[in-house]
Design an enzyme around this catalytic site. Structure first.
Site, PDB file in Angstrom:
ATOM      1  N   GLU A  18       4.616   1.771   4.274  1.00 41.06           N
ATOM      2  CA  GLU A  18       4.350   3.065   3.630  1.00 41.06           C
ATOM      3  C   GLU A  18       5.233   3.325   2.406  1.00 41.06           C
ATOM      4  O   GLU A  18       5.685   4.431   2.165  1.00 41.06           O
ATOM      5  CB  GLU A  18       4.525   4.211   4.644  1.00 41.06           C
ATOM      6  CG  GLU A  18       3.780   4.031   5.944  1.00 41.06           C
ATOM      7  CD  GLU A  18       2.293   3.766   5.743  1.00 41.06           C
ATOM      8  OE1 GLU A  18       1.751   4.120   4.695  1.00 41.06           O
ATOM      9  OE2 GLU A  18       1.683   3.179   6.645  1.00 41.06           O
ATOM     10  N   GLY A  19       5.459   2.285   1.643  1.00 39.57           N
ATOM     11  CA  GLY A  19       6.304   2.409   0.462  1.00 39.57           C
ATOM     12  C   GLY A  19       7.694   1.884   0.755  1.00 39.57           C
ATOM     13  O   GLY A  19       8.390   2.390   1.635  1.00 39.57           O
TER      14      GLY A  19
END
Length: 593
Positions: A444-445
């Site tokens: 997620e990043g």
């Protein structure tokens, strides 16, 4: 190895630190009473300890299997998800109108930690389903909400997030998946998505894919991305499942860890379904070209939850290491002893275990504090208060995500180290925690993506207002510690005061870099700046806990105070070192690799 949910620490944060009281005052949470919450926590702990935790090693040893587009999950996973959803845990934080229980995020973050501590590979499926539910709730039409949310809450369907593609990685501006509008208002989706967690499995009747794609006339870059619901099976008017959509699992990845979690490559429009040629059938969420904003609802939810995963896997590794250290007899006591003693008595083993424990409890307190502000931002009747809480919560999300996940690598590595050579042997189980944790700073990043967001959107955009708000609050804690007249609290005050000064100096330096357009310097120091923030916020919450515990003789208070003292002594000094790195960033900004 089994584990016990950290119920005592949860209750300390909820009751002794006053987090629950602030949420109970919000409209809609009147029934979340002091007697109901402990009962929910105890029942959740019992459930995950008995039904989910035993599958953790099973899933690692017997991972999911792909065969001609079909994925068979690890033994027991399907039954565990059915039990989880039937017990109501999937719907805990969601609205009653869709079949949920409307518990606050504060409580849901605790049950999420418990589930992830029990089995992180299993927990990814309900985690993503929660995010899918929230994205549809906030951005979907009323019809879409009624069709797709209730079956996800009751466990018949699960949800996924389809962002990246082979050529894109984290750069969503490079997405190529296409969406062609049809006369009936649907869209035909064609393209390939990779790294889709639980993109295919045998645990539910249907899978609701949220897919980013471009329409033919979309503007370039992220401004031309739209969001679509693309179910594995189409849904008939009566809610039953119809034709198989043209979504095909081409393979699943072979990974370092979380072996039981199927990470799928999905093909849309490969003529594998029952809907004819032209692509998979999808339904637009919101308006065209606004998809990234809608997907960020799910992404931000996922980022916070991945941070909670970092705390969770660390708790599992800590309990594993502590149990081993208490049982492993090796070496005489440093003070001298007639016989060999358990290694838990050796000073450096104690240092490692205290490091693990204090990092976990500081990160957990930070996450729960953030969850409380999310509840305030969503439910407080005063718009001004909601906006203030939202600003605080948004500032904290990259800290929770990045610090907790990077912290988990240190903690799980220390867990292996406590085991010594046995930790490097798979049979002890310590290595699994280390392997499973490694994905978390990437999910997620990456940490750098979180750090760049922390600098650009969370510090520069408001001129450092939220950051300086926290500095002021920390200064108040320092004064309260000094005023307590305790030698132990005085020590924490001294350590915290120096760390807060370093935090403030780093904030000013980052703001100056922004004002002077020194972008390379700012972003070369963004990760140290974000990690600095993580250490100081965790230390602040432990210092606040120390104020509550001072003078109390009950064992849990004595232990918490000791944890706060250790953190102040061994971990808060990292803040000043990281601040020095931030302040020196201009010196190294142009050094080439």
């Amino acid at each position: 190895m089994s584990f016990k949910a950290a119920v005592d620490d949860f209750q300390f944060n909820l009751f002794d630190m006053g987090l629950l009281k602030q949420v109970q005052a919000l409209p809609g949470f009147e029934e979340i009473t002091d007697d109901i919450v402990p009962a929910v926590l105890e029942e959740n702990a019992r459930f995950v300890e008995e039904q989910v935790a035993p599958l953790n090693t099973v899933g690692d040893k017997q991972p999911c299997q792909w065969d001609n587009g079909v994925v068979k999950t690890s033994p027991g996973f399907r039954e565990a998800l059915a039990a989880y959803t039937q017990a109501g845990w999937q719907g805990l934080q969601h609205e009653t109108e869709y079949g949920g229980q409307n518990f606050p995020k504060l409580i849901a973050s605790i049950t999420s930690e418990n589930l992830n501590t029990a089995n992180i590979a299993f927990a990814l499926c309900p985690l993503l389903t929660d995010g899918c539910i929230e994205a549809v709730r906030q951005a979907g039409s009323e019809e879409q909400k009624q069709i797709f949310i209730p079956p996800m809450i009751d466990g018949r369907w699960t949800g996924t997030m389809n962002l990246t593609e082979p050529q894109a990685g984290s750069d969503l501006a490079l997405l190529k998946t296409k969406a062609i509008k049809q006369d009936d208002g649907t869209y035909r989706i064609t393209g390939q998505k990779i790294f889709i967690t639980y993109g295919e499995h045998d645990m539910s009747e249907n899978i609701v894919h949220l897919v980013l794609a471009r329409t033919p006339d979309a503007p370039p870059g992220v401004k031309g991305i739209s969001l679509f619901i693309v179910p594995k099976f189409l849904v008939n008017e009566d809610g039953s499942l119809g034709k198989r959509n043209d979504v095909w699992c081409a393979s699943v990845e072979h990974k370092l860890g979380i072996h039981a979690s199927p990470t799928a490559v999905l093909l849309f429009g490969d003529n594998k379904g029952e809907v004819g040629e032209g692509g998979a059938i999808g339904y637009l969420i919101g308006k065209e070209n606004e998809g990234l904003a809608h997907m960020f609802v799910m992404m931000n939810e996922a980022r916070f939850n991945v941070g909670v995963q970092g705390v969770a896997i660390s708790e599992r590794a800590y309990q594993h290491a502590l149990a081993y250290a208490q049982d492993r007899i090796q070496g005489n006591a440093i003070e001298g002893s007639a016989e060999a003693v358990a290694i838990v008595n050796h000073p450096d083993v104690q240092r490692m275990l205290h490091t693990m424990k204090s990092l976990i409890q500081g990160a957990r307190a930070t996450a729960l504090y953030t969850a409380m502000h999310q509840d305030i931002a969503s439910h407080h009747p005063d718009e001004t208060v909601r906006k203030q809480a939202k600003a605080l919560q948004e500032y904290m999300v990259p800290i929770v995500k990045a610090f907790s996940t990077e912290m988990s690598l240190e903690v799980t590595s220390l867990g292996v180290q406590v085991h010594g050579g046995m930790g490097f042997i798979e049979e002890t189980g310590a290595a699994q925690h280390y392997r499973d944790a490694r994905i978390l700073p990437i999910y997620e990043g990456t940490t750098a993506i979180q750090a760049n967001d922390f600098v650009g959107r969370k510090t520069w955009r408001d001129g450092g207002a939220v950051a300086k708000h926290f500095v002021a609050e920390m200064d108040k804690t320092v004064e309260a510690l000094k005023a307590a007249g305790s030698e132990r609290l005085g020590f924490i005050a001294t350590q915290l005061e120096g760390a807060v000064e370093a935090y403030s100096a780093a904030i000013d330096a980052v703001l100056a870099m922004g004002a002077n357009k020194e972008l390379r310097a700012a972003f070369s120091s963004s990760v140290p700046f974000l990690m600095l923030a993580g250490y100081i916020h965790a230390g602040w919450h432990l210092a606040r806990a120390a104020l509550v515990c001072e003078g109390k003789t009950e064992e849990r208070y004595v232990r918490k105070l000791e944890t706060a003292i250790f953190y102040a002594a061994h971990l808060l000094p990292r803040v000043e070192a990281l601040s020095a790195a931030v302040l020196s960033s201009k010196v190294v900004a142009d050094i080439r690799v």
